[in-house]
Design a protein around this motif. Structure first.
Motif, short mmCIF file in Angstrom:
data_model
loop_
_atom_site.label_atom_id
_atom_site.label_comp_id
_atom_site.label_asym_id
_atom_site.label_seq_id
_atom_site.Cartn_x
_atom_site.Cartn_y
_atom_site.Cartn_z
N VAL A 6 33.53 -14.61 19.62
CA VAL A 6 34.43 -14.81 18.49
C VAL A 6 35.62 -13.87 18.58
O VAL A 6 35.46 -12.67 18.84
CB VAL A 6 33.69 -14.58 17.16
CG1 VAL A 6 34.66 -14.64 15.97
CG2 VAL A 6 32.58 -15.61 16.97
N VAL A 7 36.80 -14.42 18.34
CA VAL A 7 37.99 -13.61 18.07
C VAL A 7 38.22 -13.70 16.57
O VAL A 7 38.49 -14.78 16.03
CB VAL A 7 39.21 -14.10 18.84
CG1 VAL A 7 40.44 -13.28 18.44
CG2 VAL A 7 38.99 -14.00 20.33
N ALA A 8 38.08 -12.58 15.88
CA ALA A 8 38.21 -12.52 14.43
C ALA A 8 39.63 -12.09 14.09
O ALA A 8 40.04 -10.97 14.42
CB ALA A 8 37.20 -11.53 13.86
N VAL A 9 40.37 -12.98 13.44
CA VAL A 9 41.79 -12.76 13.20
C VAL A 9 42.03 -12.41 11.74
O VAL A 9 41.50 -13.06 10.83
CB VAL A 9 42.61 -14.02 13.56
CG1 VAL A 9 44.10 -13.76 13.33
CG2 VAL A 9 42.36 -14.41 15.02
N SER A 10 42.82 -11.37 11.53
CA SER A 10 43.19 -10.95 10.19
C SER A 10 44.60 -10.39 10.22
O SER A 10 45.05 -9.90 11.26
CB SER A 10 42.21 -9.89 9.67
OG SER A 10 42.67 -9.31 8.48
N ARG A 11 45.28 -10.46 9.09
CA ARG A 11 46.60 -9.81 9.02
C ARG A 11 46.45 -8.29 9.06
O ARG A 11 47.39 -7.58 9.37
CB ARG A 11 47.33 -10.25 7.75
CG ARG A 11 47.80 -11.70 7.83
CD ARG A 11 48.54 -12.12 6.57
NE ARG A 11 47.68 -12.06 5.40
CZ ARG A 11 47.92 -11.33 4.33
NH1 ARG A 11 49.00 -10.58 4.28
NH2 ARG A 11 47.10 -11.35 3.30
N HIS A 12 45.24 -7.82 8.70
CA HIS A 12 44.96 -6.38 8.73
C HIS A 12 43.63 -6.18 9.43
O HIS A 12 42.60 -5.96 8.79
CB HIS A 12 44.92 -5.82 7.31
CG HIS A 12 46.16 -6.10 6.52
ND1 HIS A 12 47.36 -5.49 6.78
CD2 HIS A 12 46.37 -6.96 5.48
CE1 HIS A 12 48.27 -5.95 5.93
NE2 HIS A 12 47.69 -6.83 5.15
N PRO A 13 43.62 -6.27 10.77
CA PRO A 13 42.35 -6.17 11.50
C PRO A 13 41.74 -4.79 11.36
O PRO A 13 42.38 -3.84 10.93
CB PRO A 13 42.76 -6.45 12.94
CG PRO A 13 44.20 -6.11 13.01
CD PRO A 13 44.77 -6.44 11.66
N ARG A 14 40.48 -4.72 11.76
CA ARG A 14 39.76 -3.46 11.66
C ARG A 14 40.37 -2.38 12.55
O ARG A 14 41.17 -2.64 13.43
CB ARG A 14 38.29 -3.69 12.06
CG ARG A 14 37.54 -4.58 11.09
CD ARG A 14 36.10 -4.72 11.53
NE ARG A 14 35.33 -5.51 10.58
CZ ARG A 14 34.02 -5.71 10.70
NH1 ARG A 14 33.36 -5.20 11.72
NH2 ARG A 14 33.37 -6.42 9.79
N HIS A 15 39.95 -1.17 12.28
CA HIS A 15 40.40 -0.02 13.09
C HIS A 15 40.10 -0.28 14.56
O HIS A 15 39.08 -0.88 14.89
CB HIS A 15 39.67 1.24 12.62
CG HIS A 15 40.21 2.50 13.20
ND1 HIS A 15 39.87 2.95 14.46
CD2 HIS A 15 41.09 3.40 12.70
CE1 HIS A 15 40.51 4.08 14.71
NE2 HIS A 15 41.25 4.39 13.67
N PRO A 16 40.97 0.15 15.48
CA PRO A 16 40.76 -0.11 16.91
C PRO A 16 39.36 0.27 17.41
O PRO A 16 38.81 -0.37 18.29
CB PRO A 16 41.83 0.76 17.56
CG PRO A 16 42.94 0.82 16.55
CD PRO A 16 42.24 0.84 15.22
N ARG A 17 38.77 1.32 16.84
CA ARG A 17 37.44 1.72 17.29
C ARG A 17 36.38 0.68 16.92
O ARG A 17 35.29 0.69 17.46
CB ARG A 17 37.08 3.08 16.69
CG ARG A 17 37.80 4.25 17.34
CD ARG A 17 37.44 5.56 16.68
NE ARG A 17 37.87 5.59 15.28
CZ ARG A 17 37.67 6.63 14.47
NH1 ARG A 17 37.06 7.70 14.91
NH2 ARG A 17 38.08 6.58 13.22
#
Length: 300
Positions: free
Chosen positions: A26-37
Motif C-alpha cells: 500500500v502507498v498511503a497518500v495524505s496531504r499531511h503524511p506521517r513523519h519520515p521515520r
C-alpha cells in the motif's frame, strides 16, 4: 500495489489496515503524511505501508504515489467537494501509471438528488471515473455513523446532544463497512461475495449503495450513546435555523443547505436500507451501536 488517498481519514485509516493485513502493498497518500521515520511501517501481521504526500485535487502531486500501482482508491476531502482541477487529469495520470482498477467514494445523494449543488464535485468525479477506460467501482454511502462525533464535545462536557430533526431516522453507515467494501473492490482476487459481475473479483462496473442495517434517528443515536456510557445523555432539538448557524461555521453554504435537506426531509430512497454491504461482505452491515462501542472513548 494499491494507492490509497485520504489515508489518514475516517475511511482511509481502516482501509490501509485491511489491505496490509491481507498482504497487499500500500502507498498511503495524505496531504499531511506521517513523519519520515514512520514513512514505511507494517501493520501487525501484514505488509509494509509507504506514506506519500499528495491529494486528489492535484494530479501532478499524485504521479509519484501512483507509480507502480495497479489499483487506486479515491476519496475527496471536504474542501475538494466544491473546487479543484478537472478530475479527468487524475484519472489520466492513473492510467499513464498503469493503474487498472479505481474505487471512488461518492455519495448516495449523487443519485437521489442529481441536481444538488452540494454534490456537483462528486458527480464530476463519478463521470470521470466512468469514462476513464479503467475498471471501476463507485461507492455511494449514506450519512456516516461517525458524524455523531460532532456531538462529542457537548456529550463530554454537558452530557447533552444538540441536533435538529430529532425523530427523522436515516440508515447511517459505519465507515468501517465502507472501507471493507472498498478493500473487496480494490483487491485483484476480490475478498467479497459479489461474484459474476465483471472485473476486480466481480466488482468492476458496479455501483454500491452503502447503508447501515436500519434507520436510526438523532434522538435514538443519543440514547445508544447514553446506554453505552451508562449515564444519562439529554437530547435538545435544534431548529433548522439554529442548526444552519452552527454548521455554517465550518461548512460552505450550499453544503449546509443540502445536508439539512437530507436530514430533515429525506427522500424515500434516502431512508431505505440497502443490502449491498451484506452482498459484498457476506455479513450484515454494522449498526450504530457497534460503531459507538468502538469509539466510546470520544464521548467519555
Amino acid at each position: 500495489m494499491i494507492t490509497v488517498t485520504g489515508a489518514t481519514g475516517t475511511i482511509g485509516r481502516t482501509l490501509v489496515d485491511l489491505l496490509t493485513e491481507a498482504g497487499e502493498e500500500v502507498v498511503a497518500v495524505s496531504r499531511h503524511p506521517r513523519h519520515p521515520r514512520q514513512a514505511s511501517a507494517a501493520a501487525p501481521g501484514g505488509s509494509a505501508v509507504r506514506w506519500a504526500e499528495g491529494h486528489v485535487g492535484d494530479a501532478a502531486s499524485m504521479r509519484a504515489p501512483l507509480t507502480g500501482a495497479s489499483a487506486l482508491f479515491i476519496v475527496l476531502g471536504g474542501e475538494l467537494n466544491a473546487f479543484g482541477e478537472d478530475p479527468k487529469l487524475l484519472l489520466r495520470a492513473a492510467a499513464d501509471a498503469g493503474v487498472e482498477r479505481v474505487v471512488l467514494v461518492s455519495s448516495q445523494v449523487s443519485a437521489t438528488r442529481p441536481e444538488a449543488p452540494s454534490h456537483a464535485r462528486l458527480r464530476e468525479f463519478e463521470a470521470a471515473v466512468r469514462t476513464s477506460g479503467l475498471d471501476s467501482t463507485i461507492l455511494r454511502p449514506s450519512g456516516f455513523a461517525s458524524n455523531a462525533l460532532a456531538w462529542a464535545d457537548t456529550i463530554r462536557t454537558k452530557r447533552t446532544v444538540f441536533a435538529p430533526f430529532a425523530d427523522v431516522a436515516l440508515p447511517v453507515v459505519d465507515p468501517a463497512d465502507i472501507a471493507a467494501v472498498a478493500a473487496a473492490a480494490l483487491r485483484a482476487d476480490g475478498i467479497g461475495g459479489a461474484g459474476g459481475h465483471g472485473g476486480a473479483g466481480g466488482h468492476g462496473g458496479r455501483v454500491y449503495e452503502l447503508t447501515g442495517p436500519e434507520p436510526v434517528s438523532p434522538r435514538q443515536q443519543a440514547a445508544v450513546i447514553s446506554a453505552a456510557l451508562d449515564e444519562e445523555v439529554t437530547f435538545v432539538e435544534l431548529s433548522r435555523e439554529e442548526a444552519h448557524a452552527a454548521m455554517a461555521r465550518f461548512m460552505p453554504e450550499e453544503a449546509v443547505a443540502g445536508t439539512l435537506d437530507v436530514l430533515g426531509a429525506p427522500l424515500p430512497a434516502e431512508s431505505r436500507v440497502s443490502a449491498d454491504v451484506a452482498t459484498v461482505l457476506g455479513r450484515p452491515a454494522g449498526g450504530f451501536a457497534g460503531w459507538v462501542g468502538r469509539n466510546l472513548p470520544a464521548f467519555r
